[in-house]
Write a protein that holds these residues in place. Structure first.
Motif, PDB file in Angstrom:
ATOM      1  N   LYS A   1      26.975  98.071 100.776  1.00 34.15           N
ATOM      2  CA  LYS A   1      27.046  98.156 102.356  1.00 34.15           C
ATOM      3  C   LYS A   1      28.287  98.369 102.934  1.00 34.15           C
ATOM      4  O   LYS A   1      29.374  98.180 102.263  1.00 34.15           O
ATOM      5  CB  LYS A   1      26.112  96.951 102.934  1.00 34.15           C
ATOM      6  CG  LYS A   1      24.719  97.150 102.717  1.00 34.15           C
ATOM      7  CD  LYS A   1      23.880  96.057 103.263  1.00 34.15           C
ATOM      8  CE  LYS A   1      22.426  96.009 102.927  1.00 34.15           C
ATOM      9  NZ  LYS A   1      21.795  94.915 103.711  1.00 34.15           N
TER      10      LYS A   1
ATOM     11  N   CYS B   1      22.628  89.425 102.186  1.00 30.62           N
ATOM     12  CA  CYS B   1      23.384  88.274 101.737  1.00 30.62           C
ATOM     13  C   CYS B   1      23.698  87.586 102.994  1.00 30.62           C
ATOM     14  O   CYS B   1      23.236  87.784 104.078  1.00 30.62           O
ATOM     15  CB  CYS B   1      24.691  88.857 101.062  1.00 30.62           C
ATOM     16  SG  CYS B   1      25.809  89.838 102.032  1.00 30.62           S
TER      17      CYS B   1
ATOM     18  N   CYS C   1      25.266  90.256 105.708  1.00 29.59           N
ATOM     19  CA  CYS C   1      24.539  91.165 106.533  1.00 29.59           C
ATOM     20  C   CYS C   1      23.556  90.494 107.123  1.00 29.59           C
ATOM     21  O   CYS C   1      22.730  91.236 108.072  1.00 29.59           O
ATOM     22  CB  CYS C   1      24.228  92.326 105.743  1.00 29.59           C
ATOM     23  SG  CYS C   1      23.545  91.890 104.139  1.00 29.59           S
TER      24      CYS C   1
HETATM   25 ZN    ZN Z   1      24.964  91.777 102.697  1.00 25.98          ZN
END
Ligand code: ZN
Ligand code: ADP
Ligand code: MG
Length: 529
Positions: A43, A62, A65
């Protein structure tokens, strides 16, 4: 007084009257904002997997994000490079200095309450893309419609990098919504054009060409149906009597999930705005959606201005600086682009426009085609120009129609394609040398496709080889002649069609395994006796 009255009437209604009298139409102005999800491993600001096919909700997430307190973003270098690569391919000026900014707004799919984006220092600016547009001219003298191709330059205002939001699911009959953050933080590129587009067709062409370029560059899958590429349309109509200088109030159309709807929604909106303006009313600046079934646009909300977003520099990310070497390195990795390829394919292979276009869109198929041709190279060199063209035509026809047919709507790369270019080249040679008829060729190709065998063993294994025994062939020819006395008479009366008919009968009788020119030769010989 009377004069004043007319003057007043004339002034306030001047434009409308003029438009009415001269049968003028309002001039459409269109600008596009296109988002594309970038193809990267991770990402934009964390190391979560960027996997758009992940079906398990909230699997690739995670602390970063999902915006847990105290976490810090780290920019994805690969994503930055991909945007710069796109900018270079689209003739943009690449920023030496750049930075990220916070764009603040509240929505449940945005866990931080702001989106990291770019405001006043986008990675790329001032580019353009030339598109091929068809133009219609009406020749007044003879009321003929003449179509011609024209290159139209669409200027690109900027391309910047930001992060995608999560996605929301609204289950039927539920009084709640579900949030999936797999997509949150996926690198997202935004491209903004200048308002240089004037029709639905042009907008579609721009978006289609951009999709091909993004795919060639390998920066995005850019599938519109999957939301990997999203096109937003800005459209206004301006008053022709104002010389087209002052643009009208614009409306934004969102949620367009195909090229077709991009074109259709613009065409619809031009009609809608035209009717409003002609009746003397005003256009409201707003965001409209597209209703797929009714094929109309509908009002969603009045537009927020940039001011509402309270942009400010992202304090958790350092500013960016790119030196010349960095940019040059990216430039050197740009592959052949669709327009260059169009030119090369037209020149090198003398293919017609439609065939070239099929190869442009299906990059993998065209690469396979070129491998087959290079296998044939040595052999082709011994042939004349005309023969060369014929061989190319056979190869491109079989690859475009027959191979595509066997793929059954799947992409070339999605399956294990078993026919090696060597075997395919061998197959093309056999067709060219008339060792197999087109009927047998189809059967051979299908067998090769499923088994991966070479054409000779497929032919031998199935006993599809051509009848070499001319004596046996003569026997069949005589049989056909006896059975078709009328065709024989017709031929003797000078009808060439009759010969074709008889040859066809022989081919059918031999299940396509006889050589067409040998059949003709024998037929003529026997009939002239
Ligand atoms: Zn993440
Ligand atoms: P906003 O600030 O409302 O987002 P921008 O100036 O950023 O507007 O422009 C967004 C897009 O709209 C660009 O593609 C631009 O070319 C286009 N655009 C701007 N003004 C007009 C207009 N009057 N008619 C049609 N398109 C426009
Ligand atoms: Mg905007």
């Amino acid at each position: 007084l009377e004069c004043g009255f007319f003057q007043a009437l004339f002034c306030c209604k001047f434009n409308q009257i003029l438009i009415y009298l001269l049968n003028m139409t309002y001039k459409p102005t269109i600008g596009l904002e296109i988002h594309a999800e970038l193809k990267t491993n991770s990402k934009m600001f964390c190391s979560c997997k960027n996997d758009l096919d992940e079906k398990r909700p909230n699997f690739n997430i995670c602390e970063i994000c999902t915006a847990q307190p105290g976490t810090l973003p780290v920019a994805n270098e690969e994503a930055i490079k991909k945007v710069i690569k796109t900018g270079l391919a689209l003739n943009c000026k690449i920023a030496e200095d750049s930075k990220f900014d916070r764009k603040n707004y509240f929505y449940p799919d945005l866990p931080k309450g702001y989106q990291i984006s770019q405001y006043d220092q986008p990675l790329c600016e001032h580019g353009y893309l030339d598109i091929n547009v068809e133009e219609k001219h009406i020749s007044n003298s003879r009321e003929l419609e003449i179509w011609s191709n024209k290159i139209k330059r669409i200027r690109i205002r900027r391309i910047h990098l930001e992060e995608d939001t999560g996605s929301l699911l609204h289950p039927d009959d539920a009084d709640y919504s579900l949030v999936n953050l797999n997509r949150a933080g996926v690198p997202l590129m935004e491209l903004v054009t200048e308002p240089d587009i004037t029709s639905g067709k042009e907008a579609r062409k721009f978006a289609e060409e951009l999709q091909i370029i993004l795919r060639y560059l390998g920066v995005s899958f850019a599938d519109m149906e999957k939301g990997q590429m999203r096109v937003e349309v800005n459209i206004s109509l301006s008053n022709p009597s104002a010389g087209g200088k002052k643009l009208g109030t614009k409306v934004e159309i969102k949620n367009l999930n195909s090229f077709k709807t991009v074109e259709k929604s613009i065409d619809f909106e031009i009609e809608r705005q035209n009717a409003i303006l002609k009746s003397g009313k005003k256009i409201i600046q707003e965001t409209r959606g597209w209703h797929d079934k009714k094929e109309i646009t509908f009002s969603q909300r009045e537009k927020e201005s940039a001011h509402d977003y309270r942009y400010f520099p992202e304090p958790d990310l350092p500013p960016l600086y790119f030196d010349k070497e960095f940019i040059e390195k990216i430039k050197s990795e740009i592959p052949e682009l669709p327009e260059q390829k169009r030119e090369r394919f037209t020149k090198e292979y003398a293919l017609d426009k439609n065939t070239v276009e099929i190869f442009i869109v299906n990059k993998d198929l065209s690469e396979y085609f070129e491998k087959v041709i290079s296998e044939l190279d040595e052999w082709i060199e011994q042939n004349t120009d005309n023969e060369f063209k014929k061989i190319i035509k056979i190869a491109s026809n079989y690859i475009i129609s027959d191979v595509q047919g066997l793929l059954q709507n799947k992409q070339f790369v999605e399956i294990e394609f078993k026919i090696t270019p060597e075997n395919f080249a061998e197959f093309i040679k056999m067709i060219y040398q008339e060792k197999i008829s087109s009927k047998v060729a189809k059967m051979v190709l299908s067998d090769m496709f499923h088994t991966g065998s070479d054409p000779s063993s497929v032919i031998d294994g199935n006993n599809w080889g051509q009848m070499k025994d001319e004596g046996q062939m003569e026997k069949i020819v005589k049989e056909i002649i006896l059975k078709n006395p009328k065709a024989v008479l017709d031929y003797k009366a000078g009808k060439q069609n009759a010969l074709q008919f008889l040859a066809g009968q022989v081919m059918a009788k031999t299940r396509g395994t006889s050589n067409p020119s040998t059949v003709q030769k024998i037929l003529k010989k026997i009939l002239s006796n």
